[in-house]
Design a protein around this motif. Structure first.
Motif, PDB file in Angstrom:
ATOM      1  N   ASP A 115       0.811  -1.223   0.000  1.00  0.00           N
ATOM      2  CA  ASP A 115       0.000   0.000   0.000  1.00  0.00           C
ATOM      3  C   ASP A 115       0.843   1.271   0.000  1.00  0.00           C
ATOM      4  O   ASP A 115       0.326   2.367   0.194  1.00  0.00           O
TER       5      ASP A 115
ATOM      6  N   THR B 225     -11.636   3.862  -3.179  1.00  0.00           N
ATOM      7  CA  THR B 225     -10.785   4.392  -2.127  1.00  0.00           C
ATOM      8  C   THR B 225     -11.332   5.755  -1.688  1.00  0.00           C
ATOM      9  O   THR B 225     -12.435   6.154  -2.088  1.00  0.00           O
TER      10      THR B 225
ATOM     11  N   ALA C 201      -9.437  -0.103  -5.453  1.00  0.00           N
ATOM     12  CA  ALA C 201      -8.442  -1.112  -5.074  1.00  0.00           C
ATOM     13  C   ALA C 201      -9.143  -2.455  -4.947  1.00  0.00           C
ATOM     14  O   ALA C 201     -10.322  -2.530  -4.581  1.00  0.00           O
TER      15      ALA C 201
ATOM     16  N   ALA D  52      -0.253   3.929  -2.525  1.00  0.00           N
ATOM     17  CA  ALA D  52      -1.475   4.597  -2.073  1.00  0.00           C
ATOM     18  C   ALA D  52      -1.184   5.581  -0.946  1.00  0.00           C
ATOM     19  O   ALA D  52      -1.738   6.689  -0.909  1.00  0.00           O
ATOM     20  N   ARG D  53      -0.333   5.181  -0.005  1.00  0.00           N
ATOM     21  CA  ARG D  53      -0.006   6.077   1.115  1.00  0.00           C
ATOM     22  C   ARG D  53       0.681   7.341   0.623  1.00  0.00           C
ATOM     23  O   ARG D  53       0.365   8.449   1.072  1.00  0.00           O
TER      24      ARG D  53
ATOM     25  N   THR E 179      -5.278   4.506   4.302  1.00  0.00           N
ATOM     26  CA  THR E 179      -4.715   3.169   4.423  1.00  0.00           C
ATOM     27  C   THR E 179      -4.709   2.751   5.883  1.00  0.00           C
ATOM     28  O   THR E 179      -4.808   3.568   6.786  1.00  0.00           O
TER      29      THR E 179
ATOM     30  N   GLY F  80      -3.458  -1.930   4.692  1.00  0.00           N
ATOM     31  CA  GLY F  80      -3.910  -2.060   3.317  1.00  0.00           C
ATOM     32  C   GLY F  80      -4.613  -0.793   2.874  1.00  0.00           C
ATOM     33  O   GLY F  80      -4.669   0.207   3.602  1.00  0.00           O
ATOM     34  N   ILE F  81      -5.149  -0.823   1.660  1.00  0.00           N
ATOM     35  CA  ILE F  81      -5.824   0.341   1.083  1.00  0.00           C
ATOM     36  C   ILE F  81      -7.308   0.238   1.406  1.00  0.00           C
ATOM     37  O   ILE F  81      -7.980  -0.709   0.992  1.00  0.00           O
TER      38      ILE F  81
ATOM     39  N   CYS G 162      -4.346  -6.278  -1.484  1.00  0.00           N
ATOM     40  CA  CYS G 162      -3.946  -4.968  -0.972  1.00  0.00           C
ATOM     41  C   CYS G 162      -5.103  -4.199  -0.348  1.00  0.00           C
ATOM     42  O   CYS G 162      -4.894  -3.176   0.310  1.00  0.00           O
TER      43      CYS G 162
END
Length: 405
Positions: free
Chosen positions: A246, A268, A275, A249-250, A256, A259-260, A279
């Motif tokens: 992740d 998201t 997502a 994404a972070r 998060t 995970g996302i 993940c």
């Protein structure tokens, strides 16, 4: 903007999403970005039939290269996404290219946790298993007569132990928790699986951790365990869980947490970004969970594809899993987290047994060991919201199919 969909990740979820979108006759431009050089392929056999040599890599690929061309899927192999610009709706690729997107799906999967270098995790002969290259290196090291240490008593560690024994290695498996499978299964299932491995010659040590690995000339030669033992080893297989990929994404500022985080529609915290797969952290009843399974990766990815194609139905997980160890097939229906009672049911054949999980009186999961009937019936009951009487389940004379009504 050309309504382009960019999928990040060439694993099960990424492929399933692209394939489902085309099956739904959605022909928007799709770019699938995969960091491996190989065509997208199945992962579960890596720790099973691929590692034993029964299945070559070309039997694991989902589709030949021509399929991607025929379906107008722009496949970018040996490429990763290094950054997301949410304002511009673009992604930066490792080769320097920029890709604009109308919708972005993160199917980045998860990566195995590694042992720290401070305890010898960077020594030669220490393996994790994520892709076919890991499996190739591990398979070459699994020579008959060698001694393997498996660190971790989850499904990956137990599957690796089974393959190592089948290939003629001496195997010691250590699990720091009080019992194997403690995070994912009831103690009754742990007892059954423990007996299976010990009967096949695995030295299985629970409540035992790793203090350090010892090396000589950069290669692992021994392991010091928390109970004071020192054992000579030729190779070490690390199966201590996985962490969601992740980081992308972070860095993009998405929500998060292990995970996302996504909603029931796979979205998201940015409505243009979705997502799916290992993940993703998704709603399940009153919980947020991350389901590490091929089945969830496929089902969730296909649900997101349908949503992108115009459907409005949320994704409702119907978890099921499996694990192959020796000649034993463990099939799991439902999600046993939070159970407060279990019932063990002997199967009709030698070596078949099932464990039924209840929470507040309701059936929530079934573990079936070489018992396909218990698995199929239990799965149907869970999905239908049915709860069979515990006394009937415990009685091997009960006809399970009759309980379905």
């Amino acid at each position: 903007m050309d309504n382009r969909l960019v999928i990040v990740g060439g694993g099960q979820a990424g492929f399933a999403l692209a394939a489902k979108l085309r099956a739904l006759k959605d022909m928007r431009p799709v770019t699938l970005v995969a960091d491996e050089a190989s065509l997208p392929y199945q992962r579960p056999p890596l720790s099973k039939k691929y590692l034993t040599g029964e299945l070559p890599l070309d039997r694991l690929t989902y589709r030949p290269h021509a399929w991607y061309d025929d379906n107008r899927i722009d496949l970018r192999l040996s490429t990763s996404v290094t950054a997301i610009d949410r304002d511009r709706r673009s992604v930066q690729l490792s080769d320097g290219a920029l890709l604009d997107y109308d919708a972005l799906v993160l199917a980045t999967g998860a990566a195995p946790r590694r042992l720290p270098a401070a305890v010898g995790g960077d020594l030669e002969g220490v393996f994790t298993l994520r892709d076919y290259r890991d499996a190739d290196r591990l398979g070459a090291a699994m020579q008959p007569g060698r001694t393997a240490l498996i660190v971790g008593g989850g499904y990956i560690g137990l599957e690796a132990a089974a393959v190592a024994r089948q290939r003629g290695l001496e195997v010691t498996l250590i699990e720091m928790a009080d019992r194997i499978l403690q995070r994912v299964a009831a103690s009754a299932t742990s007892d059954i699986v423990r007996d299976i491995h010990r009967a096949r010659g695995v030295t299985l040590l629970e409540g035992t951790g790793l203090r350090a690995l010892e090396g000589r000339d950069g290669r692992v030669v021994a392991a010091d365990l928390s109970d004071g033992r020192r054992i000579a080893v030729d190779l070490v297989i690390v199966g201590i869980g996985v962490a969601a990929n992740d980081g992308l994404a972070r860095r993009a500022g998405l929500d998060t947490g292990n995970g996302i985080v996504v909603d029931a529609f796979g979205r998201t915290s940015d409505p243009a970004i979705y997502a799916a797969g290992d993940c993703a952290v998704l709603p399940f009843g009153d919980m947020l969970i991350r389901l590490e399974s091929v089945q969830n990766a496929v089902d969730q990815a296909e649900a997101v594809a349908a949503i992108l194609a115009g459907a409005a139905a949320p994704y409702v997980p119907k978890p099921w899993f499996w694990s192959d160890q020796y000649d034993v097939k463990l099939q799991i229906a439902g999600f046993g987290l939070g159970h407060d009672e279990t019932v063990v049911r002997p199967g009709a054949r030698d070596g078949s047994v099932s464990v039924w999980y209840y929470r507040e009186g309701a059936l929530i999961a079934v573990d079936a060991i070489n018992d396909a009937k218990a698995y199929v019936v239990g799965k149907k009951m869970i999905e239908a919201g049915m709860t069979p009487p515990r006394a009937a389940i415990a009685d091997p004379a009960t006809d399970l199919k009759a309980l379905l009504g």
